[in-house]
Design a protein around this motif. Structure first.
Motif, PDB file in Angstrom:
ATOM      1  N   ILE A 119      -4.846   6.885   9.509  1.00 15.25           N
ATOM      2  CA  ILE A 119      -3.851   6.375   8.575  1.00 15.25           C
ATOM      3  C   ILE A 119      -2.605   7.268   8.561  1.00 15.25           C
ATOM      4  CG2 ILE A 119      -4.648   7.546   6.468  1.00 15.25           C
ATOM      5  CD1 ILE A 119      -3.489   3.900   6.763  1.00 15.25           C
ATOM      6  N   LEU A 120      -2.796   8.583   8.726  1.00 21.99           N
ATOM      7  CA  LEU A 120      -1.648   9.482   8.776  1.00 21.99           C
ATOM      8  C   LEU A 120      -0.783   9.190   9.996  1.00 21.99           C
ATOM      9  CD1 LEU A 120      -3.218  12.889   7.664  1.00 21.99           C
ATOM     10  CD2 LEU A 120      -1.338  11.704   6.536  1.00 21.99           C
ATOM     11  N   THR A 121      -1.431   8.961  11.121  1.00 22.39           N
ATOM     12  CA  THR A 121      -0.692   8.672  12.351  1.00 22.39           C
ATOM     13  C   THR A 121       0.042   7.340  12.249  1.00 22.39           C
ATOM     14  OG1 THR A 121      -2.292   9.932  13.654  1.00 22.39           O
ATOM     15  CG2 THR A 121      -0.871   8.387  14.840  1.00 22.39           C
ATOM     16  N   LYS A 122      -0.614   6.327  11.663  1.00 17.99           N
ATOM     17  CA  LYS A 122      -0.006   5.005  11.551  1.00 17.99           C
ATOM     18  C   LYS A 122       1.177   4.989  10.594  1.00 17.99           C
ATOM     19  CE  LYS A 122      -3.715   1.789  12.754  1.00 17.99           C
ATOM     20  NZ  LYS A 122      -4.554   0.669  12.265  1.00 17.99           N
ATOM     21  N   LEU A 175       5.782  -1.526  -5.992  1.00 16.86           N
ATOM     22  CA  LEU A 175       5.293  -0.450  -5.137  1.00 16.86           C
ATOM     23  C   LEU A 175       6.402  -0.006  -4.188  1.00 16.86           C
ATOM     24  CD1 LEU A 175       1.792  -1.886  -4.084  1.00 16.86           C
ATOM     25  CD2 LEU A 175       2.304  -0.357  -5.994  1.00 16.86           C
ATOM     26  N   THR A 176       6.312   1.240  -3.751  1.00 17.43           N
ATOM     27  CA  THR A 176       7.227   1.694  -2.714  1.00 17.43           C
ATOM     28  C   THR A 176       6.753   1.140  -1.369  1.00 17.43           C
ATOM     29  OG1 THR A 176       5.982   3.706  -2.204  1.00 17.43           O
ATOM     30  CG2 THR A 176       7.612   3.839  -3.982  1.00 17.43           C
ATOM     31  N   HIS A 177       7.609   1.233  -0.375  1.00 12.90           N
ATOM     32  CA  HIS A 177       7.262   0.753   0.962  1.00 12.90           C
ATOM     33  C   HIS A 177       5.971   1.420   1.458  1.00 12.90           C
ATOM     34  CE1 HIS A 177       8.269  -0.760   5.044  1.00 12.90           C
ATOM     35  NE2 HIS A 177       7.692   0.356   5.454  1.00 12.90           N
ATOM     36  N   ARG A 178       5.871   2.734   1.296  1.00 12.10           N
ATOM     37  CA  ARG A 178       4.709   3.463   1.800  1.00 12.10           C
ATOM     38  C   ARG A 178       3.461   3.178   0.972  1.00 12.10           C
ATOM     39  NH1 ARG A 178       4.797   7.204   5.702  1.00 12.10           N
ATOM     40  NH2 ARG A 178       7.047   7.341   5.542  1.00 12.10           N
ATOM     41  N   GLU A 179       3.605   3.043  -0.349  1.00  9.06           N
ATOM     42  CA  GLU A 179       2.452   2.688  -1.189  1.00  9.06           C
ATOM     43  C   GLU A 179       1.869   1.345  -0.770  1.00  9.06           C
ATOM     44  OE1 GLU A 179       3.515   4.790  -5.497  1.00  9.06           O
ATOM     45  OE2 GLU A 179       4.229   2.772  -5.049  1.00  9.06           O
ATOM     46  N   ALA A 180       2.761   0.381  -0.514  1.00 13.79           N
ATOM     47  CA  ALA A 180       2.307  -0.957  -0.143  1.00 13.79           C
ATOM     48  C   ALA A 180       1.556  -0.935   1.187  1.00 13.79           C
ATOM     49  CB  ALA A 180       3.497  -1.914  -0.066  1.00 13.79           C
ATOM     50  N   HIS A 181       2.059  -0.204   2.159  1.00 21.28           N
ATOM     51  CA  HIS A 181       1.393  -0.145   3.453  1.00 21.28           C
ATOM     52  C   HIS A 181       0.080   0.619   3.380  1.00 21.28           C
ATOM     53  CE1 HIS A 181       5.176  -1.674   5.102  1.00 21.28           C
ATOM     54  NE2 HIS A 181       4.472  -1.996   6.160  1.00 21.28           N
ATOM     55  N   LEU A 182       0.048   1.677   2.587  1.00 21.32           N
ATOM     56  CA  LEU A 182      -1.193   2.428   2.425  1.00 21.32           C
ATOM     57  C   LEU A 182      -2.263   1.560   1.770  1.00 21.32           C
ATOM     58  CD1 LEU A 182      -2.812   5.021   2.614  1.00 21.32           C
ATOM     59  CD2 LEU A 182      -1.670   5.834   0.536  1.00 21.32           C
ATOM     60  N   LEU A 183      -1.895   0.837   0.722  1.00 20.27           N
ATOM     61  CA  LEU A 183      -2.842  -0.045   0.045  1.00 20.27           C
ATOM     62  C   LEU A 183      -3.304  -1.163   0.978  1.00 20.27           C
ATOM     63  CD1 LEU A 183      -4.407  -0.897  -2.445  1.00 20.27           C
ATOM     64  CD2 LEU A 183      -2.350  -2.069  -3.283  1.00 20.27           C
ATOM     65  N   PHE A 184      -2.383  -1.681   1.779  1.00 15.58           N
ATOM     66  CA  PHE A 184      -2.736  -2.754   2.705  1.00 15.58           C
ATOM     67  C   PHE A 184      -3.782  -2.283   3.715  1.00 15.58           C
ATOM     68  CE2 PHE A 184      -1.989  -5.038   6.754  1.00 15.58           C
ATOM     69  CZ  PHE A 184      -2.320  -6.317   6.340  1.00 15.58           C
ATOM     70  N   HIS A 185      -3.600  -1.084   4.264  1.00 14.17           N
ATOM     71  CA  HIS A 185      -4.559  -0.570   5.243  1.00 14.17           C
ATOM     72  C   HIS A 185      -5.897  -0.232   4.573  1.00 14.17           C
ATOM     73  CE1 HIS A 185      -2.244  -0.420   8.950  1.00 14.17           C
ATOM     74  NE2 HIS A 185      -1.197  -0.069   8.239  1.00 14.17           N
ATOM     75  N   LEU A 186      -5.858   0.268   3.358  1.00 10.72           N
ATOM     76  CA  LEU A 186      -7.107   0.512   2.625  1.00 10.72           C
ATOM     77  C   LEU A 186      -7.852  -0.800   2.400  1.00 10.72           C
ATOM     78  CD1 LEU A 186      -5.830   3.100  -0.008  1.00 10.72           C
ATOM     79  CD2 LEU A 186      -7.624   3.531   1.692  1.00 10.72           C
ATOM     80  N   TYR A 187      -7.097  -1.847   2.048  1.00  7.68           N
ATOM     81  CA  TYR A 187      -7.723  -3.151   1.803  1.00  7.68           C
ATOM     82  C   TYR A 187      -8.322  -3.731   3.083  1.00  7.68           C
ATOM     83  CZ  TYR A 187      -8.384  -8.065   0.765  1.00  7.68           C
ATOM     84  OH  TYR A 187      -8.938  -9.320   0.653  1.00  7.68           O
ATOM     85  N   GLN A 210       7.389  -6.481  10.644  1.00  6.50           N
ATOM     86  CA  GLN A 210       7.077  -7.867  10.975  1.00  6.50           C
ATOM     87  C   GLN A 210       5.796  -8.311  10.296  1.00  6.50           C
ATOM     88  OE1 GLN A 210       9.034  -9.968  12.577  1.00  6.50           O
ATOM     89  NE2 GLN A 210       7.551 -11.596  12.150  1.00  6.50           N
ATOM     90  N   LEU A 211       4.803  -7.433  10.249  1.00  5.18           N
ATOM     91  CA  LEU A 211       3.538  -7.735   9.580  1.00  5.18           C
ATOM     92  C   LEU A 211       3.768  -7.987   8.099  1.00  5.18           C
ATOM     93  CD1 LEU A 211       0.406  -7.850   9.606  1.00  5.18           C
ATOM     94  CD2 LEU A 211       0.425  -5.384   9.202  1.00  5.18           C
ATOM     95  N   GLN A 212       4.627  -7.176   7.499  1.00  2.00           N
ATOM     96  CA  GLN A 212       4.920  -7.315   6.077  1.00  2.00           C
ATOM     97  C   GLN A 212       5.507  -8.689   5.763  1.00  2.00           C
ATOM     98  OE1 GLN A 212       7.410  -4.210   4.548  1.00  2.00           O
ATOM     99  NE2 GLN A 212       7.776  -5.234   2.612  1.00  2.00           N
ATOM    100  N   LYS A 213       6.298  -9.232   6.674  1.00  7.86           N
ATOM    101  CA  LYS A 213       6.954 -10.515   6.433  1.00  7.86           C
ATOM    102  C   LYS A 213       5.983 -11.684   6.540  1.00  7.86           C
ATOM    103  CE  LYS A 213      11.508  -8.987   8.036  1.00  7.86           C
ATOM    104  NZ  LYS A 213      12.556  -9.154   9.078  1.00  7.86           N
ATOM    105  N   THR A 214       4.859 -11.477   7.228  1.00  2.58           N
ATOM    106  CA  THR A 214       3.960 -12.598   7.489  1.00  2.58           C
ATOM    107  C   THR A 214       2.661 -12.552   6.685  1.00  2.58           C
ATOM    108  OG1 THR A 214       2.977 -11.398   9.364  1.00  2.58           O
ATOM    109  CG2 THR A 214       4.842 -12.845   9.834  1.00  2.58           C
TER     110      THR A 214
END
Length: 227
Positions: free
Chosen positions: A180-183, A156-168, A124-128
């Motif tokens: 980040i590993l748990t999330k 990017l792959t799904h996981r790459e995009a989420h990892l980069l988003f959390h880093l940002y 849901q976060l990804q869509k918004t």
């Protein structure tokens, strides 16, 4: 009444499949239980599930093969693998073909439910989320695209995009490795940590055209995106 979220469950062990189905239904999910990969793919084509829970070892079509076929049509739907395998290469293969999470059997139903809810929230976060500027890069989180200035977009792959988003989101601060590993991986065990290191290396390479951007390894703590 809140609309139920539909989950497609592919599990060839009848008893386990029924336990998972009934447990999820008590949490207000609508569960489509399939006994093998072929039935699961047919059911996926005929319905609109919001998340897939796939056993890896199934007759007729295994979970990895099923996920590959679905990823050709849909690169956004969350996929959780259920597996008795614990080899690093099997875990990495699951992530590589587009899996978002995995659970090793035996597992607790509470853990599965937590991971399902986390993935649905991230979807849901990804869509918004809007487009983000990272140095000279444009990061389209929703479409999972990275672009340096006016050059060709990088998928990017799904996981790459989420990892980069959390880093940002935590830019210029240390992002705790275990958090980040748990999330994103569901736990902070050895296999997940090895997998995350691989994804960090891939992101560094994809961001290498802007020398002002760095992903630093803060030993013993985690990672820091400097931009």
């Amino acid at each position: 009444m809140t609309e139920k979220t539909t989950i497609l469950l592919a599990e060839d062990e009848p008893a386990l499949g029924q336990i998972i189905k009934e447990s999820l239904e008590t949490r207000n999910f609508n569960v489509l239980l399939c006994e093998d990969g072929e039935v699961a793919f047919k059911t996926y084509k005929e319905t609109e599930p919001k998340l897939l829970v796939l056993d890896v070892m199934m007759p007729k079509k295994d979970g990895f093969t099923l996920a590959k076929e679905i990823r050709k049509e849909n690169d956004e739907i969350p996929i959780i693998f259920l597996t008795a395998k614990s080899q690093t290469k099997d875990v990495v293969e699951g992530f590589t073909i587009g899996g978002n999470d995995y659970l090793k059997k035996p597992f607790s139903m509470e853990e599965l439910i937590v991971r399902i809810n986390n993935l649905l929230q991230r979807t849901q976060l990804q869509k918004t989320t809007e487009i983000i500027k990272i140095g000279e890069y444009t990061f389209d989180f929703r479409r999972q695209l990275l672009q340096f200035k006016n050059e060709k977009e990088i998928q990017l792959t799904h996981r790459e995009a989420h990892l980069l988003f959390h880093l940002y989101k935590n830019r210029n601060e240390v992002l705790d490795r275990s958090i980040i590993l748990t999330k994103l991986w569901g736990n902070d065990d050895f296999f997940s940590a090895r997998s995350m290191d691989v994804f960090i290396t891939k992101l560094r390479k994809k961001l290498s055209q802007d020398s002002s951007i760095q992903i630093l390894n803060v030993r013993g703590f985690g990672y820091k995106l400097v931009c």
